[in-house]
Design a protein around this motif. Structure first.
Motif, mmCIF file in Angstrom:
data_model
loop_
_atom_site.group_PDB
_atom_site.id
_atom_site.type_symbol
_atom_site.label_atom_id
_atom_site.label_comp_id
_atom_site.label_asym_id
_atom_site.label_seq_id
_atom_site.Cartn_x
_atom_site.Cartn_y
_atom_site.Cartn_z
ATOM 1 N N ARG A 48 0.828 -1.201 0.000
ATOM 2 C CA ARG A 48 0.000 0.000 0.000
ATOM 3 C C ARG A 48 0.864 1.254 0.000
ATOM 4 O O ARG A 48 1.992 1.256 0.480
ATOM 5 C CB ARG A 48 -0.925 0.013 1.222
ATOM 6 N N LEU A 49 0.299 2.315 -0.518
ATOM 7 C CA LEU A 49 0.955 3.605 -0.467
ATOM 8 C C LEU A 49 0.756 4.212 0.913
ATOM 9 O O LEU A 49 -0.338 4.146 1.478
ATOM 10 C CB LEU A 49 0.361 4.526 -1.535
ATOM 11 N N LYS A 50 1.803 4.796 1.455
ATOM 12 C CA LYS A 50 1.724 5.378 2.792
ATOM 13 C C LYS A 50 0.673 6.485 2.826
ATOM 14 O O LYS A 50 0.690 7.412 2.013
ATOM 15 C CB LYS A 50 3.088 5.940 3.196
ATOM 16 N N GLY A 51 -0.256 6.371 3.780
ATOM 17 C CA GLY A 51 -1.288 7.378 3.947
ATOM 18 C C GLY A 51 -2.525 7.153 3.109
ATOM 19 O O GLY A 51 -3.453 7.969 3.159
ATOM 20 N N ARG A 89 -5.706 4.461 1.951
ATOM 21 C CA ARG A 89 -6.470 3.323 2.471
ATOM 22 C C ARG A 89 -6.534 2.168 1.485
ATOM 23 O O ARG A 89 -6.594 1.007 1.890
ATOM 24 C CB ARG A 89 -7.888 3.813 2.807
ATOM 25 N N ARG A 95 -2.457 -0.161 -4.222
ATOM 26 C CA ARG A 95 -2.030 0.438 -5.484
ATOM 27 C C ARG A 95 -2.863 -0.043 -6.669
ATOM 28 O O ARG A 95 -3.128 0.720 -7.604
ATOM 29 C CB ARG A 95 -0.571 0.097 -5.759
ATOM 30 N N ALA A 124 4.068 7.940 -2.769
ATOM 31 C CA ALA A 124 3.135 8.835 -2.083
ATOM 32 C C ALA A 124 3.793 10.183 -1.812
ATOM 33 O O ALA A 124 5.004 10.278 -1.677
ATOM 34 C CB ALA A 124 2.662 8.207 -0.790
#
Length: 236
Positions: A9-12, A14, A17, A236
C-alpha cells in the motif's frame, strides 16, 4: 488489473495500489467522468468517492505519464505540429500539440498566445526532450516559420494545410474529453489532464486497424504489464 492486490500500500492511503491505478487507467483510457469511475468501482465492491478518485488522478496520474514518457522508444524523425483553440472561462487559449509520423503524441503545451514567441517556446520544449527532427510539418501559421528559422534552420520545414491531417486528427480525443468534462476549468488543469491522457493513449491505443488479432492482443497484454509495473513504482 484490479485483482492484483499483492503490491504494498501507499503510505497514507487506504486502498492498495492496484485499485488506485485501476481508477486512473479507467478514467484516462475511456470516456468516463469521475462519477462514472466511482460507480464502476462500487459495482466491484470498492466504495470510494469521486473526489478521492480526482486526487488519485492528479497525484499519481502525472507520475505514471512521466514513466511512460521515460520508457518510450525514440520517435520517428518526422513531426507534425498543430495548435487548436480551447475556451476556458470565456478566454481563448491554445493547445499546441506535436505528433510523430506514427501518430503518437510527443508533447503538448497550453498557452495563451498563438504567436512566434509561443511557437518558439513549444518547439524548444519539444526539442529539449526529443532532439532535432529531420522534417517538421505544420499548417501555414507564420509563427512556425519564425521558430524554425531561429531554433533549427537545418530542419526541412513543410508548411501546407493538406499535409498536416495527422496532427489535426489527434485533437479529436481532446474535444471528446472536453465535452465530457464540461470544459476545462483552467489552463493548468487542462495541461495536467491532457499530459496523462495522451501518454495513456500511447500504450493503450496501438493502431488497432493496422494489427491482426494476435499482435493486437499481445500489444494489449504488454500495455497492461507496463501499467502494473508503473503502478508498483508510484510514490506517495
Amino acid at each position: 488489473m484490479i485483482s492484483q492486490i499483492s503490491q504494498p500500500r501507499l503510505k497514507g492511503f487506504r486502498f492498495p495500489r492496484s485499485i488506485i491505478s485501476y481508477a486512473i487507467w479507467a478514467y484516462h483510457r475511456f470516456g468516463l467522468s469521475l462519477r462514472d469511475v466511482e460507480d464502476l468501482l462500487a459495482e466491484r465492491g470498492v466504495i470510494v468517492s469521486y473526489e478521492s478518485i480526482r486526487v488519485w488522478c492528479q497525484r499519481f496520474g502525472t507520475q505514471i505519464a512521466a514513466k511512460i514518457r521515460r520508457d518510450r522508444p525514440v520517435p520517428a524523425d518526422k513531426w507534425h505540429l498543430d495548435e487548436v483553440v480551447i475556451s476556458i472561462r470565456g478566454r481563448k487559449h491554445w493547445l499546441w500539440r506535436a505528433v510523430d509520423a506514427n501518430g503518437d503524441v510527443l508533447e503538448i503545451l497550453m498557452q495563451s498566445r498563438r504567436n512566434a514567441h509561443a511557437a518558439k517556446r513549444f518547439l524548444m520544449k519539444l526539442m529539449k526532450r526529443w532532439g532535432v527532427p529531420r522534417v517538421l510539418v505544420t499548417d501555414k501559421l507564420r509563427s512556425y516559420g519564425v521558430a524554425v528559422r531561429d531554433l533549427c534552420p537545418s530542419v526541412d520545414h513543410r508548411s501546407h494545410k493538406g499535409l498536416n491531417n495527422r496532427s489535426e486528427a489527434s485533437h479529436r480525443h481532446t474535444r471528446r474529453r472536453e465535452k465530457i468534462m464540461g470544459r476545462f476549468k483552467s489552463p493548468r488543469q487542462a495541461q495536467r489532464f491532457l499530459s496523462v491522457h495522451d501518454q495513456t493513449a500511447t500504450i493503450f491505443r496501438p493502431k488497432r486497424h493496422r494489427l491482426s488479432a494476435a499482435p493486437y492482443r499481445q500489444s494489449r497484454a504488454d500495455a497492461f504489464s507496463l501499467w502494473n509495473n508503473y503502478a508498483a513504482e508510484m510514490a506517495a
